[in-house]
Design a protein around this motif. Sequence first.
Motif, short mmCIF file in Angstrom:
data_model
loop_
_atom_site.label_atom_id
_atom_site.label_comp_id
_atom_site.label_asym_id
_atom_site.label_seq_id
_atom_site.Cartn_x
_atom_site.Cartn_y
_atom_site.Cartn_z
N MET A 174 0.87 -1.18 0.00
CA MET A 174 0.00 0.00 0.00
C MET A 174 0.90 1.22 0.00
O MET A 174 2.00 1.16 0.53
N ASP A 175 0.42 2.32 -0.55
CA ASP A 175 1.17 3.55 -0.43
C ASP A 175 0.74 4.28 0.83
O ASP A 175 1.53 4.78 1.60
N LYS A 176 -0.59 4.34 1.01
CA LYS A 176 -1.14 5.02 2.19
C LYS A 176 -1.95 4.02 3.00
O LYS A 176 -2.47 3.05 2.45
N ILE A 177 -2.10 4.32 4.27
CA ILE A 177 -2.78 3.36 5.15
C ILE A 177 -4.23 3.12 4.73
O ILE A 177 -4.80 2.06 4.98
N ILE A 178 -4.82 4.08 4.04
CA ILE A 178 -6.22 3.90 3.65
C ILE A 178 -6.37 3.20 2.29
O ILE A 178 -7.48 2.97 1.82
N ASP A 179 -5.26 2.87 1.64
CA ASP A 179 -5.36 2.21 0.34
C ASP A 179 -5.96 0.81 0.45
O ASP A 179 -5.88 0.17 1.49
N ILE A 180 -6.52 0.37 -0.67
CA ILE A 180 -6.94 -1.03 -0.76
C ILE A 180 -5.68 -1.85 -1.03
O ILE A 180 -4.83 -1.44 -1.82
N PRO A 181 -5.53 -3.00 -0.35
CA PRO A 181 -4.30 -3.76 -0.53
C PRO A 181 -4.06 -4.15 -1.99
O PRO A 181 -5.01 -4.37 -2.75
N ARG A 182 -2.78 -4.24 -2.34
CA ARG A 182 -2.37 -4.61 -3.70
C ARG A 182 -1.48 -5.85 -3.55
O ARG A 182 -0.64 -5.89 -2.65
N VAL A 183 -1.73 -6.84 -4.40
CA VAL A 183 -0.98 -8.09 -4.23
C VAL A 183 -0.03 -8.32 -5.40
O VAL A 183 -0.38 -8.12 -6.56
N ASP A 184 1.18 -8.72 -5.05
CA ASP A 184 2.14 -9.18 -6.05
C ASP A 184 1.98 -10.70 -6.12
O ASP A 184 2.45 -11.44 -5.25
N TRP A 185 1.27 -11.16 -7.18
CA TRP A 185 0.85 -12.57 -7.24
C TRP A 185 2.03 -13.53 -7.29
O TRP A 185 1.92 -14.68 -6.87
#
Lengths: 165, 480
Positions: free
Chosen positions: A61-72
Motif C-alpha cells: 500500500m502507499d497510504k494506510i487507507i489504500d486497498i491492498p495490492r498483491v504481487d501474485w
Amino acid sequence: MSKEIPPFRVNGIISLEDIKKVNLLPPEERLKKGPVVLIECPEMIPCNICVSACPFHAISMDKIIDIPRVDWDKCIGCGVCVSLCPGLSIFVVDLSKEDKALVTVPHEFLPAPKKGDEVTLLGRDGKPLGTGKVVKVWERNKTYIVTVETPKELAFEVKAIWVKK
Amino acid sequence: MPSSKKIDRRIWEHPILEFKRGKEVRFYFEGEEMKGYEGESIAVALYASGIDIFSWTEDNRPRGAFCMIGKCSSCFMVVNGIPNVRTCREPVRDGLRIERQRGLPDIPRVTRDEEGLESKTLETDFLVIGAGPAGLSAALKAAEYGLDVILVEDHFRLGGQLVKQTHKFFGSKDLFGGLRGFQIAEELSKKVSSNPKIKVFLETLAYGVFKDLTIGLASKKGHYKVKAKNILFSTGAYENYLAFPGNDLPGVMGAGGAQTLMNEYGIRPGDKVLTIGAGNVGLIVSYQLLQAGAKVKAIVEAMPQIGGWVVHAAKVRRYGIPIYTRHTIKEVWGNNRVEGATIVQVDEKWQPVPGTEKDIDCDLVIISVGLTPDTKLLAQTGAKMKWIPELGGLVALRTKYMETTVPGVFVAGDAKGIEEATTAIVEGKIAALTAVLRVLGHVDKAVEERRQLVQYLEQYRQSPLLSRSRRGIEKATIES
Ligand SMILES: Cc1cc2nc3c(=O)[nH]c(=O)nc-3n(C[C@H](O)[C@H](O)[C@H](O)COP(=O)(O)OP(=O)(O)OC[C@H]3O[C@@H](n4cnc5c(N)ncnc54)[C@H](O)[C@@H]3O)c2cc1C
Ligand code: SF4
Ligand code: SF4
Ligand code: FES
C-alpha cells in the motif's frame, strides 16, 4: 453521500465482481500454480495489517487507507495474513489439484476444528454449501486458520466453516 | 416474579476469552441469598443469576439495566440502605443487602460515614480524567517527558471501552493494530500501573469543576481537590437511546451494555437477539454474541445502507445473520422481559410501510444507534462548546493540538467526538505533548513527535468512508 450505493453496502455481501474491480482476484495463470491469497477487502479502511503481516512482502500500500495490492508472484499462499487480518477478510485458495480445491478460512468459534473433521461449508450469505474435510488447522492469537477440501466449483464461494458441536 | 434460583448465565468456555473469576461471595437480594464472584459488579452478579428487573417506575413498569458502564441510571438500587447506588459500577461483596427501587427513593437515613475518610488537596502537572485508550496513552506520554500525572477512573479497572473489545483492531502494527482491544488495554494498563510518575485513582469519580479549575474527586476513600497545570478530559461517550413502545422493558439493552456483560464479565446477555443498527458497533457486537453462544436473529438498519465497514458486515452474513436495511423496530413485547419484537420497513421519509411488519422471536434487543460524547464535566470549565451532529452531539472546540478554548484544558478520544480507539490513542498523545510543552517550555523532541502524530491522524482520516467524521472534525477545530 452519493446516489449510487454499491450492493455490498446494502446486503453485506462482497461478490467476486467487487473483488475483481479492485484487482484482488488472483489471475487464472497464478491460480493453477498453487495456493494464493484471496483478499476480500474492497473499502478504503485505515488499516495495513496485511502489509506488515506478509513475510514475503507480497502485499503493499502507499497510504494506510489504500486497498491492498498483491504481487501474485511473491505470494506463496502461506496464510499468515489470514491469521492476522482484523476484518477476517482474507482467504487462501488452491486450485492446483486435479479433483478438488483447498480453501483456507479464519475461524473464531468453539469447538476448535481438528484435522479430519467433516465440517459444514458456509457461503457468503451463510447458506450451507455442503460438507468438507479439514486438512490443516493452526492457531494464532485465538484465530484458527483452517484449510478444508471443497469441490472445485466452490473454491471462491466457501467463506466460513461450522463445526458440529 | 419468576424465581431466580438456579439460573446461571455465566459463560465458562469462550473461543477468545478466559474468564478468571475471583473468590465466591454471598450477598442478599431482597432477602434471598445469592452468589457472585469477586471482580463482578452488583448488577452483573444479579443479571448472571437471572435478575432482569432492576427497578420499577412509579406506575409499576419493570425496568432493566441499559449501559452497564455507569452512564445511564437504569441500574440504581438500594445497597446497604443507601439508595441510587450505580450497581453496575459497584463491586459485589460478601454480605451486601440489595433492594430494588420503585419510582424515586426516599431520602436515606444512613448517609456515608465521614469518619476515616481522607480529605486532601493535590497538585499535579497533568490531571487525566478517564482511563480509556485516550487517557492511558496521554498519561504515559506525559510521564515519559517527566511530568507528574494523576489519572482518575470511575471504574474499578483501567482500559475504558477497550476491555470489552474482543476483535482485532484495524490500524497499523506500531499503533496496536492487529491486536484485540482487550489486549491493547492490558498492555497500556500494565505500563501505566508500573509507572512511578503516574498516580492512579481507581473507583474515583471526577464530579465537578470549581474555582481556578480545581477538580473535585470523590471515592470511597475520600474527597480530593486537584489543582492541575493541565487537565485532559478523556471521559468517553455514552450510548444513544431509541424511542419505541416497550423500550424500557428488561431485555432491551445498549449494544455496549451487552458487550460489557459478555466480554468483560463473561455473562450471556440473552439467547435470541435482535440488533438495532448496522454500524460497526452493531455488527461487531452481533458477531461477538455468536461467539458467546447466542443466536442473532437479525440486524435492522433504518438507513438505506449499512453504516459500518463492509468487512464487518460480511463477517456476520457468513454465519447466516440477515441484515435488513431500511427497516426499524416498531415495538417489543413481553411480560417482565422481552419475548419478541416487531420490525417494519421504512420509506424514503422514514415512515413505516404498512403491511411490512415482521415478528422476531427474541429475548434480547440491543440498541446500537450511535454514541454521544460525554462532555458534562468538560463543559463546566467554560470551554466553548458546539453542536456538531457528525461528531455525535455537543463537543468542545479545540485546536489540532486538542486544547480547548480554555488554556490548559484538553479533550481527546470519544469525548471530543465519536471516532475510534486508534484516533483516541493518537489524540491522547498529542494532548499530552502539548501539556508537556506548556510545563517545560520548548522541547524539540516533543514538537517533532507531535507534528508526526498530527500528520498521521490526517492520513488516517482520509478514507472517503470517514468523510462524515472528517467534516465534523473540521467544524470543531479552531486555530492554534
Ligand atoms: C462495539 C465496539 C467496537 C469498536 N471497535 C473499534 C475498532 O475496531 N477499532 C477502534 O479503533 N475502535 C473501536 N471502537 C471504539 C473505541 O472502543 C472507542 O472509540 C474508544 O474506547 C474511545 O476511547 P476513549 O479513551 O475516548 O474513551 P473510553 O474508552 O470510553 O474511556 C473513557 C473512560 O473515562 C471514564 N470516565 C468518564 N467520566 C469520568 C469521570 N467523570 N470521572 C472518572 N472517570 C470517568 C470512563 O469510566 C471510561 O473508562 C469500538 C467501540 C465499540 C463500542
Ligand atoms: S498468503 Fe502468505 S505469502 Fe500470500 S500474501 Fe498472505 S502472508 Fe503473504
Ligand atoms: S489487514 Fe484485512 S482489513 Fe486490514 S487492509 Fe488488509 S485485508 Fe483489509
Ligand atoms: S449506569 Fe448502570 S446500567 Fe447504566
